[in-house]
Design a protein around this motif. Structure first.
Motif, PDB file in Angstrom:
ATOM      1  N   UNK A   1     -22.377   2.489 -30.764  1.00 47.96           N
ATOM      2  CA  UNK A   1     -21.203   2.734 -29.933  1.00 47.96           C
ATOM      3  C   UNK A   1     -20.500   1.404 -29.712  1.00 47.96           C
ATOM      4  N   UNK A   2     -19.383   1.249 -30.343  1.00 47.98           N
ATOM      5  CA  UNK A   2     -18.582   0.043 -30.187  1.00 47.98           C
ATOM      6  C   UNK A   2     -17.745   0.155 -28.926  1.00 47.98           C
ATOM      7  N   UNK A   3     -17.330  -0.974 -28.374  1.00 47.28           N
ATOM      8  CA  UNK A   3     -16.536  -0.945 -27.141  1.00 47.28           C
ATOM      9  C   UNK A   3     -15.303  -0.059 -27.281  1.00 47.28           C
ATOM     10  N   UNK A   4     -15.147   0.881 -26.371  1.00 47.95           N
ATOM     11  CA  UNK A   4     -13.978   1.758 -26.375  1.00 47.95           C
ATOM     12  C   UNK A   4     -13.994   2.843 -27.435  1.00 47.95           C
ATOM     13  N   UNK A   5     -15.109   2.973 -28.150  1.00 47.70           N
ATOM     14  CA  UNK A   5     -15.189   3.955 -29.240  1.00 47.70           C
ATOM     15  C   UNK A   5     -16.276   4.986 -28.937  1.00 47.70           C
ATOM     16  N   UNK A   6     -16.222   6.102 -29.669  1.00 48.70           N
ATOM     17  CA  UNK A   6     -17.277   7.096 -29.551  1.00 48.70           C
ATOM     18  C   UNK A   6     -18.497   6.650 -30.358  1.00 48.70           C
ATOM     19  N   UNK A   7     -19.641   7.177 -29.973  1.00 51.36           N
ATOM     20  CA  UNK A   7     -20.854   6.881 -30.719  1.00 51.36           C
ATOM     21  C   UNK A   7     -20.741   7.485 -32.113  1.00 51.36           C
ATOM     22  N   UNK A   8     -21.184   6.712 -33.113  1.00 53.06           N
ATOM     23  CA  UNK A   8     -21.061   7.147 -34.501  1.00 53.06           C
ATOM     24  C   UNK A   8     -22.368   6.914 -35.246  1.00 53.06           C
ATOM     25  N   UNK A   9     -22.610   7.759 -36.226  1.00 58.46           N
ATOM     26  CA  UNK A   9     -23.782   7.614 -37.088  1.00 58.46           C
ATOM     27  C   UNK A   9     -23.440   6.609 -38.186  1.00 58.46           C
ATOM     28  N   UNK A  10     -24.254   5.571 -38.333  1.00 61.27           N
ATOM     29  CA  UNK A  10     -23.970   4.571 -39.361  1.00 61.27           C
ATOM     30  C   UNK A  10     -24.960   4.596 -40.516  1.00 61.27           C
ATOM     31  N   UNK A  11     -26.152   5.108 -40.286  1.00 60.45           N
ATOM     32  CA  UNK A  11     -27.150   5.150 -41.366  1.00 60.45           C
ATOM     33  C   UNK A  11     -28.150   6.256 -41.076  1.00 60.45           C
ATOM     34  N   UNK A  12     -28.594   6.931 -42.129  1.00 58.56           N
ATOM     35  CA  UNK A  12     -29.578   7.993 -41.972  1.00 58.56           C
ATOM     36  C   UNK A  12     -30.603   7.941 -43.081  1.00 58.56           C
TER      37      UNK A  12
ATOM     38  N   UNK B   1     -31.157   4.749 -32.023  1.00 55.54           N
ATOM     39  CA  UNK B   1     -31.701   5.635 -33.049  1.00 55.54           C
ATOM     40  C   UNK B   1     -31.894   7.019 -32.425  1.00 55.54           C
ATOM     41  N   UNK B   2     -31.909   8.009 -33.281  1.00 52.82           N
ATOM     42  CA  UNK B   2     -32.080   9.391 -32.848  1.00 52.82           C
ATOM     43  C   UNK B   2     -32.304  10.217 -34.100  1.00 52.82           C
ATOM     44  N   UNK B   3     -32.655  11.457 -33.930  1.00 50.99           N
ATOM     45  CA  UNK B   3     -32.742  12.353 -35.076  1.00 50.99           C
ATOM     46  C   UNK B   3     -31.312  12.702 -35.501  1.00 50.99           C
ATOM     47  N   UNK B   4     -31.200  13.311 -36.693  1.00 50.82           N
ATOM     48  CA  UNK B   4     -29.913  13.750 -37.205  1.00 50.82           C
ATOM     49  C   UNK B   4     -29.990  15.259 -37.430  1.00 50.82           C
ATOM     50  N   UNK B   5     -29.094  16.045 -36.817  1.00 48.76           N
ATOM     51  CA  UNK B   5     -28.153  15.667 -35.769  1.00 48.76           C
ATOM     52  C   UNK B   5     -28.888  15.273 -34.481  1.00 48.76           C
ATOM     53  N   UNK B   6     -28.211  14.488 -33.687  1.00 52.10           N
ATOM     54  CA  UNK B   6     -28.905  13.918 -32.530  1.00 52.10           C
ATOM     55  C   UNK B   6     -29.265  14.996 -31.501  1.00 52.10           C
ATOM     56  N   UNK B   7     -30.278  14.656 -30.721  1.00 50.95           N
ATOM     57  CA  UNK B   7     -30.655  15.468 -29.565  1.00 50.95           C
ATOM     58  C   UNK B   7     -30.363  14.654 -28.320  1.00 50.95           C
ATOM     59  N   UNK B   8     -29.636  15.206 -27.402  1.00 51.09           N
ATOM     60  CA  UNK B   8     -29.198  14.449 -26.233  1.00 51.09           C
ATOM     61  C   UNK B   8     -30.366  13.819 -25.492  1.00 51.09           C
ATOM     62  N   UNK B   9     -31.460  14.579 -25.361  1.00 52.74           N
ATOM     63  CA  UNK B   9     -32.593  14.094 -24.567  1.00 52.74           C
ATOM     64  C   UNK B   9     -33.340  12.943 -25.239  1.00 52.74           C
TER      65      UNK B   9
END
Length: 115
Positions: free
Chosen positions: A39-50, A95-103
């Motif tokens: 999550x870059x400043x002012x941006x939405x969280x994005x997936x960069x690598x999986x 890090x998170x699973x793909x697709x992410x789980x909020x918890x």
């Protein structure tokens, strides 16, 4: 209890490298489809690598050729090797699973690329 703990961030000059780690505990198995998000400043969280359960990897165009995702199943840990860092890579990395789980979101690790 499920927990993902990211580490390895820091301040680095443009062109430098960092290696991020994500240690999983609880019921998360790193063998799942895992991803690094930022999550870059002012941006939405994005997936960069999986990295899929089969070991295939995929990258956002903005990091392709510079970042490498890998995992160590025995250590239940996922890594992100980041080379040729740019100021625009400055972000909090998760890090998170793909697709992410909020918890599953952890605290993340801050990466700052600046001279």
């Amino acid at each position: 209890q499920v927990q993902l703990v990211e580490s390895g961030g820091g301040l680095v000059q443009p062109g430098g490298s960092l290696r991020l780690s994500c240690a999983a505990s609880g019921s998360i198995l790193i063998r799942n489809y895992m991803g690094w998000y930022r999550q870059r400043p002012g941006k939405q969280r994005e997936l960069v690598a999986g990295i899929t359960s089969g070991g295939s990897t995929n990258y956002a165009d903005s990091v392709k050729g510079r970042f490498t995702i890998s995992r160590d199943n025995a250590k239940n840990t996922v890594y992100l090797q980041m080379n040729s860092l740019k100021p625009e890579d400055t972000a909090v990395y998760y890090c998170n699973v793909v697709p992410y789980k909020y918890d599953y979101w952890g605290q993340g690790t801050q990466v700052t690329v600046s001279s």
